[in-house]
Design a protein around this motif. Structure first.
Motif, PDB file in Angstrom:
ATOM      1  N   TRP A  80       0.671  -1.498   0.072  1.00 10.47           N
ATOM      2  CA  TRP A  80      -0.163   0.196   0.153  1.00 10.47           C
ATOM      3  C   TRP A  80       1.070   1.066   0.385  1.00 10.47           C
ATOM      4  N   PRO A  81       0.637   2.008  -0.732  1.00  7.86           N
ATOM      5  CA  PRO A  81       2.163   3.263  -1.371  1.00  7.86           C
ATOM      6  C   PRO A  81       1.590   3.932   0.176  1.00  7.86           C
ATOM      7  N   GLU A  82       2.757   4.634   0.684  1.00  7.73           N
ATOM      8  CA  GLU A  82       2.464   5.473   1.295  1.00  7.73           C
ATOM      9  C   GLU A  82       1.981   6.967   1.813  1.00  7.73           C
ATOM     10  N   ASP A  83       2.284   7.713  -0.174  1.00  5.25           N
ATOM     11  CA  ASP A  83       1.397   8.151  -0.311  1.00  5.25           C
ATOM     12  C   ASP A  83      -0.402   8.589  -0.419  1.00  5.25           C
ATOM     13  N   GLY A  84      -0.516   7.157  -0.890  1.00  9.06           N
ATOM     14  CA  GLY A  84      -1.752   7.116  -0.897  1.00  9.06           C
ATOM     15  C   GLY A  84      -2.402   6.518  -2.403  1.00  9.06           C
ATOM     16  N   LYS A  85      -1.096   7.259  -2.866  1.00 12.45           N
ATOM     17  CA  LYS A  85      -1.597   7.529  -4.439  1.00 12.45           C
ATOM     18  C   LYS A  85      -0.742   5.956  -5.317  1.00 12.45           C
ATOM     19  N   LEU A  86      -1.373   5.541  -6.591  1.00 16.36           N
ATOM     20  CA  LEU A  86      -1.403   4.367  -6.824  1.00 16.36           C
ATOM     21  C   LEU A  86      -0.917   4.599  -8.528  1.00 16.36           C
ATOM     22  N   LYS A  87      -0.667   4.398  -9.402  1.00 13.95           N
ATOM     23  CA  LYS A  87       0.147   4.732 -10.366  1.00 13.95           C
ATOM     24  C   LYS A  87      -0.188   3.650 -11.202  1.00 13.95           C
ATOM     25  N   GLY A  91     -16.524   3.443 -13.366  1.00 16.93           N
ATOM     26  CA  GLY A  91     -16.796   2.950 -11.938  1.00 16.93           C
ATOM     27  C   GLY A  91     -16.078   2.562 -11.501  1.00 16.93           C
ATOM     28  N   VAL A  92     -15.445   2.372 -10.302  1.00 20.22           N
ATOM     29  CA  VAL A  92     -14.670   2.317  -9.030  1.00 20.22           C
ATOM     30  C   VAL A  92     -15.406   1.212  -7.808  1.00 20.22           C
ATOM     31  N   GLY A  93     -14.045   0.802  -7.085  1.00 25.25           N
ATOM     32  CA  GLY A  93     -14.819  -0.107  -5.951  1.00 25.25           C
ATOM     33  C   GLY A  93     -14.377  -1.087  -5.468  1.00 25.25           C
ATOM     34  N   MET A  94     -14.339  -1.848  -4.090  1.00 23.20           N
ATOM     35  CA  MET A  94     -14.145  -2.468  -3.509  1.00 23.20           C
ATOM     36  C   MET A  94     -14.218  -3.199  -3.179  1.00 23.20           C
ATOM     37  N   LEU A  95     -13.817  -4.577  -3.166  1.00 21.94           N
ATOM     38  CA  LEU A  95     -14.681  -6.209  -2.571  1.00 21.94           C
ATOM     39  C   LEU A  95     -15.203  -6.299  -0.317  1.00 21.94           C
ATOM     40  N   ILE A  96     -14.147  -5.616  -0.089  1.00 19.56           N
ATOM     41  CA  ILE A  96     -14.811  -4.748   1.264  1.00 19.56           C
ATOM     42  C   ILE A  96     -16.401  -4.676   1.435  1.00 19.56           C
ATOM     43  N   LYS A  97     -16.779  -5.251   2.255  1.00 21.55           N
ATOM     44  CA  LYS A  97     -17.590  -4.874   3.090  1.00 21.55           C
ATOM     45  C   LYS A  97     -17.629  -2.762   3.207  1.00 21.55           C
ATOM     46  N   ASP A  98     -18.582  -2.328   2.901  1.00 19.97           N
ATOM     47  CA  ASP A  98     -18.104  -0.493   3.441  1.00 19.97           C
ATOM     48  C   ASP A  98     -16.837   0.503   3.343  1.00 19.97           C
ATOM     49  N   TRP A  99     -16.955   0.107   1.876  1.00 20.06           N
ATOM     50  CA  TRP A  99     -15.997   0.290   1.998  1.00 20.06           C
ATOM     51  C   TRP A  99     -16.234   2.572   1.288  1.00 20.06           C
ATOM     52  N   GLU A 100     -14.805   2.994   1.490  1.00 16.01           N
ATOM     53  CA  GLU A 100     -14.742   3.798   1.436  1.00 16.01           C
ATOM     54  C   GLU A 100     -14.889   4.573   0.344  1.00 16.01           C
ATOM     55  N   ARG A 101     -15.505   5.539  -0.377  1.00 14.46           N
ATOM     56  CA  ARG A 101     -15.243   6.564  -1.798  1.00 14.46           C
ATOM     57  C   ARG A 101     -14.223   6.803  -1.943  1.00 14.46           C
ATOM     58  N   PHE A 102     -13.758   6.582  -3.171  1.00 17.73           N
ATOM     59  CA  PHE A 102     -12.226   7.418  -3.202  1.00 17.73           C
ATOM     60  C   PHE A 102     -12.174   7.494  -5.040  1.00 17.73           C
ATOM     61  N   THR A 103     -11.577   8.346  -5.932  1.00 14.63           N
ATOM     62  CA  THR A 103     -11.333   9.265  -7.437  1.00 14.63           C
ATOM     63  C   THR A 103     -10.052   8.664  -7.401  1.00 14.63           C
ATOM     64  N   VAL A 104      -9.846   8.707  -8.727  1.00 17.61           N
ATOM     65  CA  VAL A 104      -9.001   8.330  -9.828  1.00 17.61           C
ATOM     66  C   VAL A 104      -9.200   9.610 -10.606  1.00 17.61           C
ATOM     67  N   ASP A 105      -8.020   9.963 -10.752  1.00 12.43           N
ATOM     68  CA  ASP A 105      -7.119  10.912 -12.049  1.00 12.43           C
ATOM     69  C   ASP A 105      -7.512  10.439 -12.715  1.00 12.43           C
ATOM     70  N   VAL A 106      -7.694  10.987 -13.598  1.00 14.82           N
ATOM     71  CA  VAL A 106      -7.908  10.184 -15.379  1.00 14.82           C
ATOM     72  C   VAL A 106      -7.243  11.152 -16.491  1.00 14.82           C
ATOM     73  N   VAL A 115      -4.957   6.295  -8.964  1.00 15.03           N
ATOM     74  CA  VAL A 115      -5.765   6.175  -8.377  1.00 15.03           C
ATOM     75  C   VAL A 115      -5.506   6.603  -6.843  1.00 15.03           C
ATOM     76  N   ASN A 116      -6.404   8.028  -6.002  1.00 16.14           N
ATOM     77  CA  ASN A 116      -6.331   8.255  -4.346  1.00 16.14           C
ATOM     78  C   ASN A 116      -6.783   7.479  -3.952  1.00 16.14           C
ATOM     79  N   LEU A 117      -5.931   6.462  -3.159  1.00 18.54           N
ATOM     80  CA  LEU A 117      -6.769   5.254  -2.078  1.00 18.54           C
ATOM     81  C   LEU A 117      -7.017   5.506  -0.906  1.00 18.54           C
ATOM     82  N   PRO A 118      -8.263   4.970  -1.271  1.00 12.68           N
ATOM     83  CA  PRO A 118      -8.757   5.351   1.073  1.00 12.68           C
ATOM     84  C   PRO A 118      -8.402   5.488   1.716  1.00 12.68           C
TER      85      PRO A 118
END
Length: 376
Positions: free
Chosen positions: A315-322, A332-347, A356-359
């Motif tokens: 998991w990137p320390e800066d919370g950004k996945l390139k 669309g975006v999402g996670m497989l865990i329940k009650d996941w937090e929303r996150f955004t993707v810069d495109v 990917v701006n990780l939750p």
């Protein structure tokens, strides 16, 4: 070990705690879809009630057909049963060549074709007496007495008994050592068999399965404590799936018929992970892009597009996945865990570049998964 010494172990084979339902349930709970059990290894001993040989489980104090009990348990749980069967046979008098330790056993009277007939008779028992099999997993094909022609004939023979059965490439002579893939040529076999290793990259158009031990031995060895961690095994599963393969994970049962506690614990941890993340493994295909430094990628076709699963080992320390090279329009975006937090993707669609701006969550230590949907 000379035969006269090895045969004495027949009287010691008595796995009184063997329970087929327990074995199969543990495999199913770990997320496994099929089981490969040894019907006969190089030593020639059969774990089933064979009418063609006395060197089998019915000649031991146990006197129970282990494969029959497993076939019934697998049918009950919806697991495919498969058999590993050795072409090599150190016990049969017609198998050649002789072992270097067989100082007094000559080749006089030995006829290799007669051994092949014996092997076919045993295979017919296995294919016709234990329900529909998923795979026949051959091994021990590397000695010079076994030829390409023998492999083709055996492949066709097995298919004549069960047309839809899957047969590995070790039935023939095309396997390239432990890397396990089939070299060019007219060799038969439906999938490659890397052993104790994972191919460096995906192999488009090639079916393969990595077989691997949990420690350093295929059979149980109480002195071998070099166990792979659960995290390592989960990441190996993901690595294999990201390259389009299957994972055949070995367990060596103890003499009493139970699994080592270390194996049980690892199966349970893998199962806990699969309970949440199996969608990112089952029915997926190899990654559409080259390996990424933070983990692996699998993908799956969905309606009007593709779902990309990002398996994050680190998991990137800066919370950004390139990400680079994913084509299509992000929908669309999402996670497989329940009650996941929303996150955004810069495109940056022009350059197929994404951040990917990780939750802000505590990710799974072995592999956290997020998904991105792309429209075709």
């Amino acid at each position: 070990i000379p035969l006269e010494e090895y045969d004495k172990f027949l009287d010691e084979f008595n796995p009184v705690k063997f329970d087929a339902d327990t074995w199969v349930k543990m495999a199913k709970d770990a997320g496994m879809k099929y089981i490969v059990i040894t019907s006969k290894h190089h030593d020639g001993f059969g774990l089933f009630d064979s009418k063609t040989s006395d060197f089998d489980v019915m000649a031991t104090p146990f006197k129970r057909d282990i494969l029959k009990e497993l076939s019934e348990a697998c049918e009950k749980e919806g697991i495919k049963l498969c058999f590993y069967h050795s072409i090599m046979d150190w016990h049969h008098p017609d198998y050649l060549p002789r072992r270097e330790w067989e100082k007094t056993r000559t080749v006089d009277g030995a006829e290799f074709p007669r051994y092949v007939d014996y092997m076919k008779d045993q295979l017919k028992e296995l294919i016709t007496n234990y329900g529909e099999l998923g795979v026949l997993w051959f091994d021990g094909e590397w000695e010079d007495t076994w030829t390409h022609a023998d492999g083709v004939e055996l492949y066709d023979y097995v298919r004549s008994l069960q047309p839809n059965i899957i047969i590995n490439n070790r039935v023939d002579k095309g396997r390239q050592g432990m890397q396990g893939l089939t070299k060019e040529g007219d060799f038969v076999g439906d999938f490659g068999t890397p052993e104790q290793e994972i191919p460096a990259t995906g192999l488009p158009g090639v079916d393969w399965e990595s077989c691997m031990t949990m420690n350093d031995h295929w059979g149980y060895n109480k002195y071998d404590n070099n166990w792979k961690s659960s995290e390592d095994l989960i990441q190996k599963l993901v690595d294999i799936a990201s390259k389009g393969g299957n994972f055949l994970l070995n367990i060596g049962p103890k003499a009493d018929g139970t699994f080592p506690q270390e194996s049980i614990e690892r199966l349970a941890t893998i199962g806990d992970w699969m309970d949440v993340y199996s969608e990112s493994i089952y029915g997926t295909q190899a990654s559409p892009i080259a390996e990424v430094e933070w983990g692996r990628i699998t993908q799956k076709k969905i309606e009007n597009g593709t779902r990309i699963y990002l398996h994050i080992f680190d998991w990137p320390e800066d919370g950004k996945l390139k990400l680079e090279g994913l084509k299509g329009r992000l929908s669309g975006v999402g996670m497989l865990i329940k009650d996941w937090e929303r996150f955004t993707v810069d495109v940056d669609e022009k350059n197929y570049s994404y951040v990917v701006n990780l939750p802000d969550i505590e990710p799974n230590a072995s592999d956290e998964v997020i998904w991105l949907d792309f429209k075709d």
